[in-house]
Design a protein around this motif. Sequence first.
Motif, mmCIF file in Angstrom:
data_model
loop_
_atom_site.group_PDB
_atom_site.id
_atom_site.type_symbol
_atom_site.label_atom_id
_atom_site.label_comp_id
_atom_site.label_asym_id
_atom_site.label_seq_id
_atom_site.Cartn_x
_atom_site.Cartn_y
_atom_site.Cartn_z
ATOM 1 N N GLU A 113 3.759 15.181 -7.365
ATOM 2 C CA GLU A 113 4.044 15.639 -6.017
ATOM 3 C C GLU A 113 5.402 15.174 -5.516
ATOM 4 O OE1 GLU A 113 0.825 14.226 -3.690
ATOM 5 O OE2 GLU A 113 -0.716 15.344 -4.798
ATOM 6 N N ARG A 114 6.067 14.329 -6.262
ATOM 7 C CA ARG A 114 7.404 13.899 -5.879
ATOM 8 C C ARG A 114 8.176 13.571 -7.150
ATOM 9 N NH1 ARG A 114 6.651 9.223 -1.884
ATOM 10 N NH2 ARG A 114 8.928 9.287 -1.937
ATOM 11 N N ASP A 115 9.476 13.841 -7.099
ATOM 12 C CA ASP A 115 10.311 13.648 -8.285
ATOM 13 C C ASP A 115 11.358 12.558 -8.103
ATOM 14 O OD1 ASP A 115 11.871 14.898 -6.441
ATOM 15 O OD2 ASP A 115 12.348 16.652 -7.663
ATOM 16 N N ASP A 116 11.219 11.749 -7.058
ATOM 17 C CA ASP A 116 12.189 10.680 -6.837
ATOM 18 C C ASP A 116 11.720 9.358 -7.439
ATOM 19 O OD1 ASP A 116 10.085 10.461 -5.087
ATOM 20 O OD2 ASP A 116 11.280 9.627 -3.445
ATOM 21 N N ARG A 117 10.587 9.374 -8.137
ATOM 22 C CA ARG A 117 10.074 8.170 -8.778
ATOM 23 C C ARG A 117 9.564 8.514 -10.175
ATOM 24 N NH1 ARG A 117 8.461 3.925 -5.128
ATOM 25 N NH2 ARG A 117 7.020 3.201 -6.732
ATOM 26 N N LEU A 118 9.622 7.528 -11.071
ATOM 27 C CA LEU A 118 9.057 7.707 -12.401
ATOM 28 C C LEU A 118 7.546 7.580 -12.345
ATOM 29 C CD1 LEU A 118 11.535 5.521 -14.524
ATOM 30 C CD2 LEU A 118 11.553 8.006 -14.248
ATOM 31 N N THR A 119 6.850 8.282 -13.228
ATOM 32 C CA THR A 119 5.403 8.164 -13.304
ATOM 33 C C THR A 119 5.029 6.813 -13.926
ATOM 34 O OG1 THR A 119 5.294 9.196 -15.483
ATOM 35 C CG2 THR A 119 5.222 10.659 -13.564
ATOM 36 N N LEU A 165 0.827 -1.202 0.000
ATOM 37 C CA LEU A 165 0.000 0.000 0.000
ATOM 38 C C LEU A 165 0.859 1.248 0.000
ATOM 39 C CD1 LEU A 165 -2.673 1.438 0.097
ATOM 40 C CD2 LEU A 165 -2.760 1.047 2.570
ATOM 41 N N ARG A 166 1.934 1.227 0.752
ATOM 42 C CA ARG A 166 2.825 2.384 0.788
ATOM 43 C C ARG A 166 3.422 2.647 -0.602
ATOM 44 N NH1 ARG A 166 5.277 1.075 5.012
ATOM 45 N NH2 ARG A 166 4.153 2.461 6.443
ATOM 46 N N CYS A 167 3.776 1.591 -1.316
ATOM 47 C CA CYS A 167 4.316 1.737 -2.671
ATOM 48 C C CYS A 167 3.262 2.309 -3.612
ATOM 49 C CB CYS A 167 4.820 0.386 -3.168
ATOM 50 S SG CYS A 167 5.554 0.429 -4.820
ATOM 51 N N TRP A 168 1.996 1.864 -3.447
ATOM 52 C CA TRP A 168 0.915 2.414 -4.274
ATOM 53 C C TRP A 168 0.749 3.909 -4.043
ATOM 54 C CZ3 TRP A 168 -3.374 -1.797 -3.282
ATOM 55 C CH2 TRP A 168 -3.005 -2.988 -3.950
ATOM 56 N N VAL A 169 0.816 4.322 -2.808
ATOM 57 C CA VAL A 169 0.647 5.728 -2.470
ATOM 58 C C VAL A 169 1.778 6.554 -3.073
ATOM 59 C CG1 VAL A 169 0.568 7.395 -0.581
ATOM 60 C CG2 VAL A 169 -0.669 5.222 -0.388
ATOM 61 N N ARG A 170 2.992 6.064 -2.950
ATOM 62 C CA ARG A 170 4.125 6.798 -3.510
ATOM 63 C C ARG A 170 4.008 6.921 -5.025
ATOM 64 N NH1 ARG A 170 8.786 3.584 -0.043
ATOM 65 N NH2 ARG A 170 8.430 4.641 1.973
ATOM 66 N N GLN A 171 3.550 5.877 -5.663
ATOM 67 C CA GLN A 171 3.400 5.930 -7.113
ATOM 68 C C GLN A 171 2.314 6.917 -7.505
ATOM 69 O OE1 GLN A 171 5.433 4.205 -9.384
ATOM 70 N NE2 GLN A 171 4.472 5.791 -10.647
ATOM 71 N N ALA A 172 1.210 6.971 -6.731
ATOM 72 C CA ALA A 172 0.151 7.939 -7.010
ATOM 73 C C ALA A 172 0.663 9.359 -6.840
ATOM 74 C CB ALA A 172 -1.044 7.675 -6.094
#
Length: 263
Positions: A65-71, A52-59
């Motif tokens: 809202e964050r630039d440390d992950r790819l869309t 769930l935490r990974c899903w939230v970060r991806q959303a």
Amino acid sequence: MGYDSDVRRTTAAPAPGKYLDELRELAVRKVRSTGRPVAHLARNLGIHKETLRCWVRQAEADAGERDDRLTSSELGALKQLRQENAELRRGKEILKAASVLFTQELDPPDEAEQVIDHLRDGFGVDPPCRVLDLSPSTYFARKTRPKSTRRLRDEELIPLVTAVWEDSGRTYGGRRVTRTLVRAGHAVACCTVERLMRELGIEGVIRGRRRRTTIPEPAAPRPPDLVNRQFTAERPNRLWLADLSYIRTWTGWVYVAFVLDAY
């Protein structure tokens, strides 16, 4: 209480094939709208908290809202590029493995089948067929169906045709090979012999035929005539002449280069 029943109602009877997407959207929406701890929501939904935490970060990445992950779209494009890169590497390996057979003398009518037989242990059947633009169904059909009457007859004639051609010093063409076989008691048509010779890649020597080995390119730059077509010299080492020629031999064309002093 309304929230918990909503979660249970959503996860109790999911639609086939849409359980994961609906659950993910619901979980992310609840985390972002209620601010409840991820661990509590994950326990209620029956999933791991890190999932769930990974899903939230991806959303959050998809929302900018964050630039440390790819869309998600960037991850999809990256996945596609990796698949294409893997296909290219595998295609290169298939062609490299198949090139070993290209230097060997294969039976022309069965070349494709022999190449796939060589590659199928390491790559299967479909990938080599896709790279070499062959049909898997045709390959399997050739492996299972019996040989035709024509093919059986060809297999009898091929060693005879090859033997006559070799005995002639590799000079006989289709008509002479046919006459020799008929005199030896083999009933065979000239068109059949010519077809087999084409499949085998052999031919007779034809007198008077010239092969054009040099085709000038009109647009290519031409070196200047420094001696104005005067190919004479008053003393040695003043003017040198060079040229290329070609000579037909029993083993093929031989090219000769020479350099002369015009003196």
